[in-house]
Design a protein around this motif. Structure first.
Motif, PDB file in Angstrom:
ATOM      1  N   SER A  51     -13.775   2.095  -1.453  1.00  0.00           N
ATOM      2  CA  SER A  51     -14.377   1.417  -2.599  1.00  0.00           C
ATOM      3  C   SER A  51     -14.147  -0.088  -2.521  1.00  0.00           C
ATOM      4  N   ARG A  52     -15.096  -0.838  -3.072  1.00  0.00           N
ATOM      5  CA  ARG A  52     -14.935  -2.284  -3.233  1.00  0.00           C
ATOM      6  C   ARG A  52     -14.763  -2.662  -4.704  1.00  0.00           C
ATOM      7  N   ASN A  53     -14.641  -1.682  -5.546  1.00  0.00           N
ATOM      8  CA  ASN A  53     -14.432  -1.924  -6.976  1.00  0.00           C
ATOM      9  C   ASN A  53     -12.934  -1.886  -7.258  1.00  0.00           C
ATOM     10  N   PHE A  54     -12.350  -3.055  -7.471  1.00  0.00           N
ATOM     11  CA  PHE A  54     -10.899  -3.148  -7.612  1.00  0.00           C
ATOM     12  C   PHE A  54     -10.448  -3.453  -9.043  1.00  0.00           C
ATOM     13  N   GLU A  55     -11.365  -3.417  -9.992  1.00  0.00           N
ATOM     14  CA  GLU A  55     -11.025  -3.806 -11.364  1.00  0.00           C
ATOM     15  C   GLU A  55      -9.924  -2.930 -11.952  1.00  0.00           C
ATOM     16  N   GLY A  56      -9.964  -1.638 -11.677  1.00  0.00           N
ATOM     17  CA  GLY A  56      -8.956  -0.752 -12.248  1.00  0.00           C
ATOM     18  C   GLY A  56      -7.680  -0.669 -11.442  1.00  0.00           C
ATOM     19  N   VAL A  57      -7.632  -1.360 -10.315  1.00  0.00           N
ATOM     20  CA  VAL A  57      -6.483  -1.277  -9.416  1.00  0.00           C
ATOM     21  C   VAL A  57      -5.470  -2.382  -9.697  1.00  0.00           C
ATOM     22  N   ILE A  58      -5.962  -3.579  -9.952  1.00  0.00           N
ATOM     23  CA  ILE A  58      -5.085  -4.742 -10.110  1.00  0.00           C
ATOM     24  C   ILE A  58      -4.379  -4.688 -11.459  1.00  0.00           C
ATOM     25  N   LYS A  59      -3.054  -4.759 -11.427  1.00  0.00           N
ATOM     26  CA  LYS A  59      -2.240  -4.699 -12.643  1.00  0.00           C
ATOM     27  C   LYS A  59      -1.792  -6.082 -13.102  1.00  0.00           C
ATOM     28  N   LYS A  60      -1.681  -7.019 -12.169  1.00  0.00           N
ATOM     29  CA  LYS A  60      -1.178  -8.359 -12.491  1.00  0.00           C
ATOM     30  C   LYS A  60      -2.179  -9.406 -12.009  1.00  0.00           C
ATOM     31  N   ASN A  61      -2.590 -10.278 -12.929  1.00  0.00           N
ATOM     32  CA  ASN A  61      -3.548 -11.329 -12.582  1.00  0.00           C
ATOM     33  C   ASN A  61      -2.948 -12.730 -12.638  1.00  0.00           C
ATOM     34  N   LEU A  86      -5.072   1.539  -1.611  1.00  0.00           N
ATOM     35  CA  LEU A  86      -5.066   1.256  -0.175  1.00  0.00           C
ATOM     36  C   LEU A  86      -6.301   0.455   0.218  1.00  0.00           C
ATOM     37  N   SER A  87      -7.437   0.793  -0.360  1.00  0.00           N
ATOM     38  CA  SER A  87      -8.671   0.069  -0.082  1.00  0.00           C
ATOM     39  C   SER A  87      -8.532  -1.407  -0.436  1.00  0.00           C
ATOM     40  N   PHE A  88      -7.914  -1.676  -1.579  1.00  0.00           N
ATOM     41  CA  PHE A  88      -7.706  -3.064  -2.006  1.00  0.00           C
ATOM     42  C   PHE A  88      -6.803  -3.813  -1.029  1.00  0.00           C
ATOM     43  N   LEU A  89      -5.736  -3.174  -0.578  1.00  0.00           N
ATOM     44  CA  LEU A  89      -4.810  -3.829   0.349  1.00  0.00           C
ATOM     45  C   LEU A  89      -5.484  -4.125   1.688  1.00  0.00           C
ATOM     46  N   LEU A  90      -6.314  -3.214   2.149  1.00  0.00           N
ATOM     47  CA  LEU A  90      -7.031  -3.440   3.405  1.00  0.00           C
ATOM     48  C   LEU A  90      -8.026  -4.585   3.263  1.00  0.00           C
ATOM     49  N   TRP A  91      -8.749  -4.590   2.153  1.00  0.00           N
ATOM     50  CA  TRP A  91      -9.722  -5.665   1.935  1.00  0.00           C
ATOM     51  C   TRP A  91      -9.014  -7.014   1.785  1.00  0.00           C
ATOM     52  N   ALA A  92      -7.864  -7.020   1.119  1.00  0.00           N
ATOM     53  CA  ALA A  92      -7.135  -8.271   0.899  1.00  0.00           C
ATOM     54  C   ALA A  92      -6.598  -8.863   2.196  1.00  0.00           C
ATOM     55  N   THR A  93      -6.348  -8.018   3.190  1.00  0.00           N
ATOM     56  CA  THR A  93      -5.732  -8.497   4.423  1.00  0.00           C
ATOM     57  C   THR A  93      -6.719  -8.753   5.557  1.00  0.00           C
ATOM     58  N   TYR A 137      -4.474   6.139  11.181  1.00  0.00           N
ATOM     59  CA  TYR A 137      -5.818   5.706  10.815  1.00  0.00           C
ATOM     60  C   TYR A 137      -6.076   4.301  11.355  1.00  0.00           C
ATOM     61  N   HIS A 138      -7.355   3.959  11.430  1.00  0.00           N
ATOM     62  CA  HIS A 138      -7.777   2.627  11.871  1.00  0.00           C
ATOM     63  C   HIS A 138      -8.791   2.091  10.868  1.00  0.00           C
ATOM     64  N   TYR A 139      -8.622   0.826  10.496  1.00  0.00           N
ATOM     65  CA  TYR A 139      -9.510   0.199   9.514  1.00  0.00           C
ATOM     66  C   TYR A 139     -10.728  -0.388  10.208  1.00  0.00           C
ATOM     67  N   LEU A 140     -11.911   0.026   9.763  1.00  0.00           N
ATOM     68  CA  LEU A 140     -13.173  -0.527  10.256  1.00  0.00           C
ATOM     69  C   LEU A 140     -13.574  -1.651   9.312  1.00  0.00           C
ATOM     70  N   ALA A 141     -13.122  -2.858   9.623  1.00  0.00           N
ATOM     71  CA  ALA A 141     -13.264  -3.978   8.691  1.00  0.00           C
ATOM     72  C   ALA A 141     -14.721  -4.337   8.426  1.00  0.00           C
ATOM     73  N   MET A 142     -15.562  -4.271   9.441  1.00  0.00           N
ATOM     74  CA  MET A 142     -16.963  -4.654   9.269  1.00  0.00           C
ATOM     75  C   MET A 142     -17.681  -3.745   8.276  1.00  0.00           C
ATOM     76  N   GLU A 143     -17.257  -2.495   8.207  1.00  0.00           N
ATOM     77  CA  GLU A 143     -17.903  -1.521   7.325  1.00  0.00           C
ATOM     78  C   GLU A 143     -17.074  -1.214   6.085  1.00  0.00           C
ATOM     79  N   HIS A 144     -15.857  -1.704   6.030  1.00  0.00           N
ATOM     80  CA  HIS A 144     -14.884  -1.377   4.984  1.00  0.00           C
ATOM     81  C   HIS A 144     -14.766   0.141   4.849  1.00  0.00           C
TER      82      HIS A 144
END
Length: 261
Positions: A51-61, A86-93, A137-144
Protein backbone atom coordinates in the motif's frame (compact mmCIF):
# COMPACT_ATOMS: atom_id res chain seq x y z
CA UNK A 1 55.44 -5.83 11.05
CA UNK A 2 51.76 -6.60 11.53
CA UNK A 3 51.24 -3.23 13.24
CA UNK A 4 52.92 -1.47 10.31
CA UNK A 5 50.58 -3.16 7.84
CA UNK A 6 47.55 -2.14 9.86
CA UNK A 7 48.76 1.45 10.06
CA UNK A 8 49.34 1.51 6.30
CA UNK A 9 45.84 0.15 5.69
CA UNK A 10 44.36 2.79 7.99
CA UNK A 11 46.15 5.54 6.08
CA UNK A 12 44.87 4.16 2.77
CA UNK A 13 41.30 4.14 4.06
CA UNK A 14 41.66 7.71 5.33
CA UNK A 15 42.60 8.76 1.82
CA UNK A 16 39.35 7.27 0.52
CA UNK A 17 37.46 9.70 2.75
CA UNK A 18 39.04 12.72 1.06
CA UNK A 19 37.91 14.58 -2.03
CA UNK A 20 40.20 13.81 -4.95
CA UNK A 21 40.54 15.13 -8.48
CA UNK A 22 39.46 12.77 -11.24
CA UNK A 23 40.70 15.05 -13.99
CA UNK A 24 41.49 12.98 -17.04
CA UNK A 25 39.57 9.93 -15.81
CA UNK A 26 37.12 8.63 -18.42
CA UNK A 27 34.05 6.94 -16.98
CA UNK A 28 32.03 4.23 -18.70
CA UNK A 29 29.21 6.76 -19.00
CA UNK A 30 31.52 9.17 -20.84
CA UNK A 31 32.56 6.35 -23.17
CA UNK A 32 28.92 5.75 -24.04
CA UNK A 33 28.68 2.32 -22.46
CA UNK A 34 25.15 1.13 -21.55
CA UNK A 35 23.71 2.37 -18.29
CA UNK A 36 23.38 -0.42 -15.71
CA UNK A 37 19.82 -1.38 -14.70
CA UNK A 38 18.22 0.79 -12.02
CA UNK A 39 17.01 -2.28 -10.12
CA UNK A 40 17.32 -6.04 -10.06
CA UNK A 41 15.11 -8.30 -12.11
CA UNK A 42 12.38 -10.01 -10.10
CA UNK A 43 13.63 -13.37 -8.83
CA UNK A 44 10.77 -14.62 -6.66
CA UNK A 45 7.65 -16.59 -7.52
CA UNK A 46 5.35 -14.84 -5.03
CA UNK A 47 4.74 -11.09 -5.34
CA UNK A 48 3.09 -9.08 -2.56
CA UNK A 49 1.60 -5.67 -3.48
CA UNK A 50 2.24 -2.90 -0.96
CA UNK A 51 0.00 0.00 0.00
CA UNK A 52 0.96 3.63 -0.54
CA UNK A 53 -1.71 4.90 1.84
CA UNK A 54 0.14 5.70 5.05
CA UNK A 55 -2.38 7.97 6.79
CA UNK A 56 -3.42 5.34 9.32
CA UNK A 57 0.14 4.15 9.94
CA UNK A 58 1.92 7.30 11.13
CA UNK A 59 1.44 7.93 14.85
CA UNK A 60 3.77 10.92 15.30
CA UNK A 61 3.89 13.96 13.02
CA UNK A 62 6.03 16.27 15.16
CA UNK A 63 9.40 16.30 13.39
CA UNK A 64 11.27 17.91 16.29
CA UNK A 65 9.91 15.20 18.57
CA UNK A 66 11.13 12.51 16.16
CA UNK A 67 14.63 13.96 16.19
CA UNK A 68 14.69 14.22 19.98
CA UNK A 69 13.45 10.67 20.57
CA UNK A 70 15.54 8.97 17.88
CA UNK A 71 17.88 6.44 19.48
CA UNK A 72 19.06 2.94 18.63
CA UNK A 73 16.63 0.42 20.10
CA UNK A 74 17.56 -3.27 20.35
CA UNK A 75 14.83 -4.66 22.62
CA UNK A 76 11.52 -5.46 20.93
CA UNK A 77 8.21 -6.82 22.16
CA UNK A 78 6.64 -9.97 20.73
CA UNK A 79 4.17 -7.83 18.80
CA UNK A 80 4.75 -7.97 15.07
CA UNK A 81 4.52 -5.29 12.41
CA UNK A 82 1.56 -4.83 10.11
CA UNK A 83 2.14 -5.08 6.38
CA UNK A 84 1.15 -1.42 6.08
CA UNK A 85 3.85 -0.43 8.58
CA UNK A 86 6.47 -2.41 6.70
CA UNK A 87 5.30 -0.84 3.45
CA UNK A 88 5.81 2.63 4.93
CA UNK A 89 9.33 1.79 6.12
CA UNK A 90 10.30 0.44 2.71
CA UNK A 91 8.91 3.49 0.93
CA UNK A 92 10.63 5.83 3.40
CA UNK A 93 14.02 4.24 2.77
CA UNK A 94 14.03 3.46 -0.97
CA UNK A 95 10.65 4.54 -2.33
CA UNK A 96 10.60 5.72 -5.96
CA UNK A 97 8.75 9.01 -6.39
CA UNK A 98 9.43 9.46 -10.10
CA UNK A 99 11.50 8.18 -13.02
CA UNK A 100 13.11 11.00 -15.01
CA UNK A 101 15.16 11.26 -18.18
CA UNK A 102 14.74 9.86 -21.67
CA UNK A 103 17.83 8.03 -22.93
CA UNK A 104 19.52 7.97 -19.53
CA UNK A 105 16.88 7.40 -16.90
CA UNK A 106 17.18 7.96 -13.17
CA UNK A 107 14.92 7.48 -10.16
CA UNK A 108 13.93 10.23 -7.76
CA UNK A 109 13.53 8.56 -4.39
CA UNK A 110 12.75 9.43 -0.78
CA UNK A 111 16.50 9.55 -0.04
CA UNK A 112 19.30 11.42 -1.82
CA UNK A 113 21.97 9.61 -3.81
CA UNK A 114 24.98 10.93 -5.71
CA UNK A 115 23.91 11.44 -9.31
CA UNK A 116 20.62 9.66 -8.51
CA UNK A 117 22.50 6.38 -8.97
CA UNK A 118 20.88 4.62 -5.94
CA UNK A 119 23.22 1.60 -5.91
CA UNK A 120 21.33 -0.36 -3.22
CA UNK A 121 18.89 -3.24 -3.03
CA UNK A 122 16.79 -3.94 0.06
CA UNK A 123 16.36 -7.45 1.46
CA UNK A 124 14.36 -8.44 4.53
CA UNK A 125 14.55 -11.23 7.07
CA UNK A 126 10.92 -11.50 8.16
CA UNK A 127 9.92 -13.16 11.44
CA UNK A 128 6.72 -11.43 12.54
CA UNK A 129 4.90 -9.33 9.97
CA UNK A 130 1.14 -9.65 9.55
CA UNK A 131 0.26 -11.53 6.37
CA UNK A 132 3.83 -12.60 5.55
CA UNK A 133 5.28 -16.03 6.19
CA UNK A 134 8.75 -16.01 7.77
CA UNK A 135 11.62 -16.01 5.31
CA UNK A 136 13.72 -13.82 3.05
CA UNK A 137 12.14 -11.11 0.91
CA UNK A 138 13.36 -8.55 -1.62
CA UNK A 139 11.89 -5.09 -2.15
CA UNK A 140 10.96 -4.20 -5.73
CA UNK A 141 11.35 -0.45 -5.37
CA UNK A 142 10.25 0.48 -8.89
CA UNK A 143 6.91 -1.27 -8.38
CA UNK A 144 6.62 -0.83 -4.59
CA UNK A 145 6.11 -4.55 -4.11
CA UNK A 146 7.74 -7.36 -2.15
CA UNK A 147 8.93 -10.62 -3.63
CA UNK A 148 9.25 -13.73 -1.49
CA UNK A 149 12.60 -15.39 -2.14
CA UNK A 150 12.83 -18.39 0.16
CA UNK A 151 12.31 -19.93 3.57
CA UNK A 152 15.44 -20.10 5.71
CA UNK A 153 15.63 -23.02 8.13
CA UNK A 154 16.71 -21.97 11.63
CA UNK A 155 16.50 -18.41 10.40
CA UNK A 156 16.96 -16.57 13.70
CA UNK A 157 20.07 -18.58 14.62
CA UNK A 158 21.68 -18.39 11.18
CA UNK A 159 21.02 -14.67 10.80
CA UNK A 160 22.36 -13.99 14.30
CA UNK A 161 25.50 -15.97 13.49
CA UNK A 162 26.08 -14.06 10.25
CA UNK A 163 25.68 -10.78 12.13
CA UNK A 164 28.32 -11.49 14.77
CA UNK A 165 26.06 -13.05 17.38
CA UNK A 166 23.68 -10.09 17.60
CA UNK A 167 20.59 -12.11 18.49
CA UNK A 168 18.28 -9.09 18.56
CA UNK A 169 18.90 -8.76 14.82
CA UNK A 170 18.12 -12.39 14.07
CA UNK A 171 14.98 -12.38 16.22
CA UNK A 172 13.54 -8.97 15.27
CA UNK A 173 10.11 -8.87 13.59
CA UNK A 174 11.79 -7.46 10.45
CA UNK A 175 15.46 -6.97 9.71
CA UNK A 176 16.54 -4.81 6.78
CA UNK A 177 19.67 -5.66 4.79
CA UNK A 178 21.03 -3.30 2.15
CA UNK A 179 23.30 -4.64 -0.53
CA UNK A 180 25.32 -2.52 -2.92
CA UNK A 181 25.82 -3.03 -6.65
CA UNK A 182 28.93 -0.87 -7.08
CA UNK A 183 28.82 -0.59 -10.86
CA UNK A 184 25.62 1.47 -10.73
CA UNK A 185 27.77 4.27 -9.30
CA UNK A 186 31.11 3.32 -10.88
CA UNK A 187 29.54 3.70 -14.33
CA UNK A 188 29.49 7.46 -13.69
CA UNK A 189 31.87 8.16 -10.81
CA UNK A 190 34.67 5.56 -11.28
CA UNK A 191 36.97 5.76 -8.24
CA UNK A 192 34.73 8.22 -6.34
CA UNK A 193 31.77 5.84 -6.48
CA UNK A 194 32.66 3.91 -3.34
CA UNK A 195 32.85 6.93 -1.06
CA UNK A 196 29.56 8.24 -2.45
CA UNK A 197 27.85 4.88 -1.95
CA UNK A 198 28.85 4.73 1.72
CA UNK A 199 27.54 8.26 2.25
CA UNK A 200 24.29 7.29 0.53
CA UNK A 201 23.90 4.27 2.82
CA UNK A 202 23.80 6.64 5.77
CA UNK A 203 20.95 8.61 4.19
CA UNK A 204 18.94 5.40 3.77
CA UNK A 205 19.35 4.20 7.34
CA UNK A 206 18.65 7.60 8.90
CA UNK A 207 15.32 7.63 7.09
CA UNK A 208 14.60 4.22 8.61
CA UNK A 209 15.30 5.61 12.08
CA UNK A 210 12.95 8.56 11.63
CA UNK A 211 10.24 6.53 9.90
CA UNK A 212 10.38 3.91 12.67
CA UNK A 213 9.96 6.58 15.32
CA UNK A 214 6.96 7.93 13.42
CA UNK A 215 5.12 4.59 13.72
CA UNK A 216 6.10 3.83 17.33
CA UNK A 217 8.79 1.34 16.37
CA UNK A 218 12.48 1.17 17.08
CA UNK A 219 15.48 0.35 14.93
CA UNK A 220 19.17 -0.33 15.37
CA UNK A 221 21.75 0.01 12.60
CA UNK A 222 24.19 -2.87 12.14
CA UNK A 223 27.70 -2.45 10.78
CA UNK A 224 29.25 -5.62 12.23
CA UNK A 225 28.71 -8.81 10.24
CA UNK A 226 30.57 -11.70 8.65
CA UNK A 227 30.73 -10.70 4.99
CA UNK A 228 30.86 -14.23 3.58
CA UNK A 229 28.02 -15.55 5.77
CA UNK A 230 25.81 -12.49 5.25
CA UNK A 231 26.24 -12.65 1.47
CA UNK A 232 25.64 -16.41 1.40
CA UNK A 233 22.29 -16.10 3.20
CA UNK A 234 21.05 -13.97 0.29
CA UNK A 235 22.68 -16.08 -2.45
CA UNK A 236 24.53 -13.04 -3.77
CA UNK A 237 26.91 -13.00 -6.71
CA UNK A 238 29.99 -11.65 -4.94
CA UNK A 239 32.41 -12.29 -7.80
CA UNK A 240 35.06 -9.58 -7.27
CA UNK A 241 35.62 -9.03 -10.99
CA UNK A 242 34.60 -5.77 -12.68
CA UNK A 243 31.01 -6.72 -13.47
CA UNK A 244 27.67 -4.98 -13.10
CA UNK A 245 26.24 -8.03 -11.32
CA UNK A 246 28.72 -7.87 -8.43
CA UNK A 247 26.65 -7.42 -5.24
CA UNK A 248 27.35 -7.69 -1.52
CA UNK A 249 25.95 -6.70 1.87
CA UNK A 250 26.98 -3.24 3.03
CA UNK A 251 24.60 -2.26 5.89
CA UNK A 252 21.70 -3.60 7.95
CA UNK A 253 19.17 -2.63 10.62
CA UNK A 254 16.61 -4.38 12.82
CA UNK A 255 13.06 -3.08 13.36
CA UNK A 256 10.41 -3.91 15.93
CA UNK A 257 7.78 -2.61 18.32
CA UNK A 258 9.41 -1.29 21.46
CA UNK A 259 8.21 -1.93 25.01
CA UNK A 260 5.83 0.69 26.39
CA UNK A 261 7.19 2.96 29.11
Amino acid sequence: MEDDRIKLRIMELREMMKAVSNEGVISDQMEGKPQPPMDKICQGTKIIPLSRNFEGVIKKNDFLHLLNTRTSKRRYSEEGLTLEELSFLLWATQGVKAVVGKQRKATMRTVPSAGARHPFETYLFINRVEGLEPGIYHYLAMEHKLEYLKKLDNQADRVSEAYCGQTFFGNAPASFVWTVLPYRSEWRYTTDAHKYALLDAGHVCQNLYLASEAIDCGTCAIGAYDQALADALLDLDTNPSYEAENEFVVYAASVGKVFSD
